[in-house]
Scaffold this motif. Structure first.
Motif, mmCIF file in Angstrom:
data_model
loop_
_atom_site.group_PDB
_atom_site.id
_atom_site.type_symbol
_atom_site.label_atom_id
_atom_site.label_comp_id
_atom_site.label_asym_id
_atom_site.label_seq_id
_atom_site.Cartn_x
_atom_site.Cartn_y
_atom_site.Cartn_z
ATOM 1 N N VAL A 86 0.833 -1.201 0.000
ATOM 2 C CA VAL A 86 0.000 0.000 0.000
ATOM 3 C C VAL A 86 0.871 1.256 0.000
ATOM 4 C CG1 VAL A 86 -1.700 1.331 1.305
ATOM 5 C CG2 VAL A 86 -1.934 -1.146 1.117
ATOM 6 N N MET A 87 1.909 1.267 0.829
ATOM 7 C CA MET A 87 2.788 2.431 0.891
ATOM 8 C C MET A 87 3.476 2.677 -0.446
ATOM 9 S SD MET A 87 4.525 2.010 4.665
ATOM 10 C CE MET A 87 5.562 3.453 4.418
ATOM 11 N N SER A 88 3.940 1.608 -1.086
ATOM 12 C CA SER A 88 4.579 1.750 -2.397
ATOM 13 C C SER A 88 3.594 2.296 -3.415
ATOM 14 C CB SER A 88 5.122 0.396 -2.865
ATOM 15 O OG SER A 88 6.121 -0.086 -2.007
ATOM 16 N N TYR A 89 2.357 1.826 -3.346
ATOM 17 C CA TYR A 89 1.333 2.220 -4.316
ATOM 18 C C TYR A 89 0.981 3.698 -4.171
ATOM 19 C CZ TYR A 89 -3.149 2.260 -6.781
ATOM 20 O OH TYR A 89 -4.190 2.557 -7.630
ATOM 21 N N VAL A 90 0.650 4.136 -2.958
ATOM 22 C CA VAL A 90 0.250 5.539 -2.796
ATOM 23 C C VAL A 90 1.444 6.470 -2.986
ATOM 24 C CG1 VAL A 90 -1.701 4.950 -1.316
ATOM 25 C CG2 VAL A 90 0.492 5.544 -0.260
ATOM 26 N N GLY A 91 2.638 5.996 -2.623
ATOM 27 C CA GLY A 91 3.835 6.803 -2.835
ATOM 28 C C GLY A 91 4.095 7.061 -4.305
ATOM 29 N N ALA A 92 3.743 6.085 -5.144
ATOM 30 C CA ALA A 92 3.934 6.254 -6.586
ATOM 31 C C ALA A 92 3.030 7.341 -7.154
ATOM 32 C CB ALA A 92 3.665 4.925 -7.305
ATOM 33 N N PHE A 93 1.944 7.658 -6.454
ATOM 34 C CA PHE A 93 1.050 8.744 -6.868
ATOM 35 C C PHE A 93 1.475 10.078 -6.270
ATOM 36 C CE2 PHE A 93 -1.586 5.159 -7.947
ATOM 37 C CZ PHE A 93 -2.364 5.589 -9.007
ATOM 38 N N GLY A 94 2.573 10.084 -5.535
ATOM 39 C CA GLY A 94 3.064 11.316 -4.932
ATOM 40 C C GLY A 94 2.530 11.591 -3.541
ATOM 41 N N PHE A 95 1.786 10.643 -2.965
ATOM 42 C CA PHE A 95 1.275 10.865 -1.611
ATOM 43 C C PHE A 95 2.436 10.761 -0.625
ATOM 44 C CE2 PHE A 95 -0.927 10.009 2.347
ATOM 45 C CZ PHE A 95 -1.964 10.929 2.282
ATOM 46 N N PRO A 96 2.466 11.635 0.398
ATOM 47 C CA PRO A 96 3.630 11.693 1.288
ATOM 48 C C PRO A 96 3.685 10.553 2.305
ATOM 49 C CG PRO A 96 1.982 13.282 1.998
ATOM 50 C CD PRO A 96 1.485 12.706 0.705
ATOM 51 N N VAL A 97 4.469 9.545 1.991
ATOM 52 C CA VAL A 97 4.732 8.427 2.896
ATOM 53 C C VAL A 97 6.238 8.318 3.092
ATOM 54 C CG1 VAL A 97 2.683 7.127 2.214
ATOM 55 C CG2 VAL A 97 4.815 6.785 0.983
#
Length: 226
Positions: A39-50
């Motif tokens: 999940v972290m990899s996925y949302v991070g790929a959209f630029g979400f700050p993780v």
């Protein structure tokens, strides 16, 4: 695997220092981190700050996460210290929820679903020099965005009812600010709060006292939404 200094402990995990810019987050209850990493990899790929995900450590366990070491206070700490006001903090939480819910689901085929954090509160937002970063994705899933908004609001209301809150930690103004910011996104309805309450009731990491405040917390959210 050698771990360094214990940096902090939460309800479910301990965080240890590692060499370089990394920390090790280890679950005490044996939780496997595979889904959380995905999940972290996925949302991070959209630029979400993780936090950035580090290289697997030698001898790592399935309960281990190697993550970027973040420097800065949590949003909760900044509020208590008076570095931020309730209005600014509420706007930040609402923006993070809004940006997360703009990300399409990774697994679900329902176009109405999105990625949900389900534990997005001031203690899980770190204010770094580069901006806010959201941590602790162990409860992340996919579903309707109203559930995520309700989980954040219900958590704040439950905390607000805690008589042991330190001085300067009045959470109700933050809850009111968050709900005002979320109004244009659909707000938080009684229908949203029902499954959120059920999830928190079933959370094994809450105390019986915290579970006992849930009904009152629901009323606090609804009253604050008026």
């Amino acid at each position: 695997m050698h771990t360094g200094q214990l940096l902090g402990s939460g309800r479910t995990a301990d965080v240890y220092a590692l060499d370089g810019p990394w920390v090790l987050r280890r679950y005490r209850d044996g939780t496997d981190t595979t889904k959380e990493l995905a999940v972290m990899s996925y949302v991070g790929a959209f630029g979400f700050p993780v936090p950035r995900i580090g290289p697997p450590a030698e001898g790592a366990r399935p309960t281990d996460l190697v993550l970027q070491r973040l420097t800065g206070p949590t949003l909760a700490e900044a509020l208590v210290a008076g570095r931020l006001g309730a209005a600014e903090a509420g706007a930040l939480l609402a923006r993070l929820l809004r940006e997360l819910h703009a990300i399409p689901p990774r697994v679900s085929t329902n176009p109405e679903d999105c990625v949900l954090h389900l534990d997005l509160h001031p203690g899980n937002v770190v204010l770094t020099a580069g901006g806010a970063v959201v941590i602790d994705w162990s409860t992340a899933t996919e579903g309707p965005p109203g559930l995520d908004r309700a989980m954040s609001a219900l958590t704040l209301a439950r905390i607000a009812l805690d008589p042991a809150l330190p001085a300067g930690a009045d959470v109700r103004p933050l809850l009111a600010a968050l709900l005002a910011e979320l109004a244009d996104d659909g707000g938080v309805s009684a229908a949203d709060l029902a499954p959120a309450r059920t999830r928190q009731q079933q959370n094994p990491h809450l105390t019986e006292t915290e579970r006992g405040r849930l009904d009152e917390a629901v009323d606090v959210v609804l009253d604050s939404s008026l």
